[in-house]
Design a protein around this motif. Structure first.
Motif, PDB file in Angstrom:
ATOM      1  N   ASP A 126       0.679  -1.279   0.158  1.00  0.00           N
ATOM      2  CA  ASP A 126      -0.027  -0.095  -0.137  1.00  0.00           C
ATOM      3  C   ASP A 126       0.683   1.264   0.017  1.00  0.00           C
ATOM      4  N   ALA A 127       0.594   1.973  -0.946  1.00  0.00           N
ATOM      5  CA  ALA A 127       1.672   3.315  -1.064  1.00  0.00           C
ATOM      6  C   ALA A 127       1.198   4.291   0.195  1.00  0.00           C
ATOM      7  N   ASP A 128       0.216   4.470   0.742  1.00  0.00           N
ATOM      8  CA  ASP A 128       0.195   5.375   1.843  1.00  0.00           C
ATOM      9  C   ASP A 128       0.928   4.690   3.022  1.00  0.00           C
ATOM     10  N   THR A 129       0.801   3.513   3.118  1.00  0.00           N
ATOM     11  CA  THR A 129       1.648   2.708   4.451  1.00  0.00           C
ATOM     12  C   THR A 129       3.170   3.092   4.087  1.00  0.00           C
ATOM     13  N   LYS A 130       3.476   2.686   2.920  1.00  0.00           N
ATOM     14  CA  LYS A 130       4.721   2.782   2.386  1.00  0.00           C
ATOM     15  C   LYS A 130       5.239   4.243   2.744  1.00  0.00           C
TER      16      LYS A 130
ATOM     17  N   ALA B  10      -4.102  10.865  12.826  1.00  0.00           N
ATOM     18  CA  ALA B  10      -3.966   9.552  11.998  1.00  0.00           C
ATOM     19  C   ALA B  10      -2.969   8.660  12.382  1.00  0.00           C
ATOM     20  N   GLN B  11      -1.904   9.353  13.080  1.00  0.00           N
ATOM     21  CA  GLN B  11      -0.670   8.284  13.284  1.00  0.00           C
ATOM     22  C   GLN B  11      -0.958   7.765  14.492  1.00  0.00           C
ATOM     23  N   GLN B  12      -0.200   6.440  14.484  1.00  0.00           N
ATOM     24  CA  GLN B  12      -0.081   5.507  15.671  1.00  0.00           C
ATOM     25  C   GLN B  12       0.517   6.283  17.084  1.00  0.00           C
ATOM     26  N   ALA B  13      -0.090   6.216  17.979  1.00  0.00           N
ATOM     27  CA  ALA B  13       0.521   6.895  19.214  1.00  0.00           C
ATOM     28  C   ALA B  13       1.831   6.547  19.372  1.00  0.00           C
ATOM     29  N   GLY B  14       2.917   7.547  19.562  1.00  0.00           N
ATOM     30  CA  GLY B  14       4.486   7.096  19.781  1.00  0.00           C
ATOM     31  C   GLY B  14       5.190   7.385  18.557  1.00  0.00           C
ATOM     32  N   ARG B  15       4.522   7.306  17.330  1.00  0.00           N
ATOM     33  CA  ARG B  15       5.266   7.502  16.248  1.00  0.00           C
ATOM     34  C   ARG B  15       5.432   8.839  15.953  1.00  0.00           C
ATOM     35  N   VAL B  16       6.601   9.271  15.078  1.00  0.00           N
ATOM     36  CA  VAL B  16       6.725  10.562  14.641  1.00  0.00           C
ATOM     37  C   VAL B  16       5.697  11.094  13.689  1.00  0.00           C
ATOM     38  N   THR B  17       5.292  12.297  13.531  1.00  0.00           N
ATOM     39  CA  THR B  17       4.210  12.758  12.957  1.00  0.00           C
ATOM     40  C   THR B  17       4.806  13.873  12.083  1.00  0.00           C
ATOM     41  N   LYS B  18       3.950  14.307  11.084  1.00  0.00           N
ATOM     42  CA  LYS B  18       3.918  15.565  10.159  1.00  0.00           C
ATOM     43  C   LYS B  18       4.485  16.712  11.329  1.00  0.00           C
TER      44      LYS B  18
END
Length: 496
Positions: free
Chosen positions: A134-138, A206-214
């Protein structure tokens, strides 16, 4: 370990796999990069593996005993120091860092830590475009790797002023040695990586908690622009840090019950459920010696142990304590007074002190960026552009008002500049920022020489005991960039 061989050892990068929680890691050591990087699960596990050394860096690293980020950012400044323990001399290296004692190899051992991060990032960045899923996941996974590569080089850039730019997976012996890149090239790469990460990463919602974000990527961009006084670029980046808000109560920010809260842009995740993933840096902030009974009262653990072999680190300095204004609600959330086993009373950093169940296994996270810093950066960037002082004060006053303080009384650009720097010292205390603020504002010589003179004149006020005092060479090294490790000079033919 020689840095050349560390990079060689990372030619075949093995990462942990991820199931429901990306802190739950398991080994895939039987796989090589040639067969490993194929599926979405492979790259998810690879990205998870990038977070592991980051968590180790922000927490106690090896024999350091305290977070290298806090040691460099706070103890290597006028904000925090150590409480001298004449019965424990294993902490002398950290003492020398806090006392600005000349050392040829100060911080050089950290060079290889960042290249571990970079190697792991490159293995994701170098292979992910050719994978089919999946392109978005990538995009989100690649964005995380790009952020951490930029963040790794940001550390190298600030510590050493130069770096070896490795931007692809290393696959041959010859590729392990490259020429040093100068400051401009490293800066450009950081900006490029952080900018691309900002385009690829998900937002906080939208990001999983704990991961880096925009938002984290834009904060990193702003960090770089602030360092170089590119105020308009910094303001532009900061305007893209959206979806965040200040918590009403300062103390709530750091409570593990509020992990990844509305103010959190990026925090390093720790879990008390496992010794491997827990934080323990508060244990090096306790006084030594302390009894098991005292530890139980402070932490609530059911299996307390006495603290005997060690030294109290990150002790708030008199300068830091005096910087608080009356009525500042942040004081109670940041500092408390404790006694050691001998009844000696001292202040300690309590920002990371929250009840937990198991000795040396805390849930406390460590903040890299939070929204309060966005507002303080915005105040500074606007103030430095001139003729917008009222607008700049509006951002600063949001921080002050949350702390229960009145609006700033600063009435000129220079007064507001000083007020913002002071506010950063208090608001971001023990989050690894003070040293970098002194460097980027050109304040190291003035601030540290004055501070050092006070330590030498009144050592008992700065947590020495008896007749002990700083060594004669204390507060004579005001270097703002540090030497590369000898191993890199020895084994990299391109480095003198």
């Amino acid at each position: 370990m020689k840095s050349k061989y560390i990079i060689i050892g990372l030619l075949l990068v093995f990462f942990a796999s991820c199931k429901d929680d990306f802190l739950d890691l398991s080994s895939n050591e039987s796989l090589t990069t040639a067969t490993y990087f194929q599926t979405e699960d492979d790259f998810t596990a690879a990205v998870n593996g990038i977070y592991t050394p980051v968590r180790q860096w922000m927490g106690p690293l090896g024999d350091v005993g305290t977070s290298p980020s806090i040691m460099i950012g706070d103890m290597h400044s006028d904000l925090a120091r150590y409480y001298f323990n004449p019965n424990y001399r294993a902490g002398s290296d950290v003492e020398n860092i806090a006392d600005f004692v000349p050392e040829v190899d100060r911080f050089s051992s950290y060079w290889t830590e960042f290249y571990t991060w970079i190697s792991r990032c490159n293995s994701v960045i170098g292979y992910i475009d050719d994978a089919s899923f999946d392109a978005d996941t990538k995009s989100n996974l690649k964005g995380q790797a790009l952020f951490f590569r930029a963040y790794s080089y940001w550390w190298l850039h600030r510590l050493y002023g130069q770096a070896v730019l490795h931007l692809e997976p290393v696959s041959t012996l010859a590729e392990t040695s490259k020429e040093l890149s100068d400051e401009a090239a490293v800066k450009a790469q950081i900006i490029a990586d952080a900018g691309e990460a900002a385009n690829l990463l998900l937002g906080k919602a939208a990001q999983q908690a704990g991961r880096v974000t925009k938002g984290a990527a834009y904060m990193l961009l702003a960090d770089v622009y602030m360092w170089y006084g590119e105020w308009a670029n910094a303001e532009s980046a900061l305007k893209n840090v959206t979806g965040y808000s200040l918590l009403t109560n300062y103390a709530d920010i750091f409570n593990p019950a509020n992990k990844n809260n509305a103010e959190s842009i990026f925090e390093i995740q720790y879990s008390s459920a496992s010794a491997d993933y827990s934080s323990s840096f508060v244990y090096n902030m306790f006084p030594f010696p302390s009894t098991a009974e005292q530890v139980a009262v402070w932490t609530g653990v059911s299996n307390p142990e006495g603290l005997t072999e060690g030294e109290m680190m990150a002790v708030p300095t008199p300068e830091f304590l005096a910087a608080y204004e009356d009525g500042d609600a942040r004081y109670a959330a940041t500092v408390q007074t404790v006694q050691n086993a001998d009844g000696v009373e001292t202040p300690m950093c309590s920002k990371y002190l929250h009840p937990h169940s198991t000795f040396k296994q805390s849930d406390d996270d460590y903040f890299i960026y939070r929204y309060a810093e966005t507002l303080l950066f915005m105040a500074e960037a606007i103030n430095e552009q001139g003729n917008r002082i009222d607008e700049a004060k509006g951002y600063l006053n949001q921080i002050r008002n949350r702390a229960g303080l009145e609006n700033t009384t600063a009435s000129s650009q220079s007064e507001l500049r000083e007020a913002i720097l002071k506010e950063r010292m208090i608001e971001l205390a023990f989050e690894g920022n003070r040293w970098w603020d002194l460097v980027r504002t050109g304040s190291v010589q003035e601030v540290i020489s004055s501070y050092g003179a006070k330590v030498k004149a009144n050592p008992l006020d700065y947590y020495f005991v008896g007749s002990q005092a700083p060594v004669p060479t204390a507060f004579t090294d005001f270097s703002t960039v540090f030497n590369l490790p000898d191993d890199e000079k020895l084994y990299n033919p391109y480095v003198d």
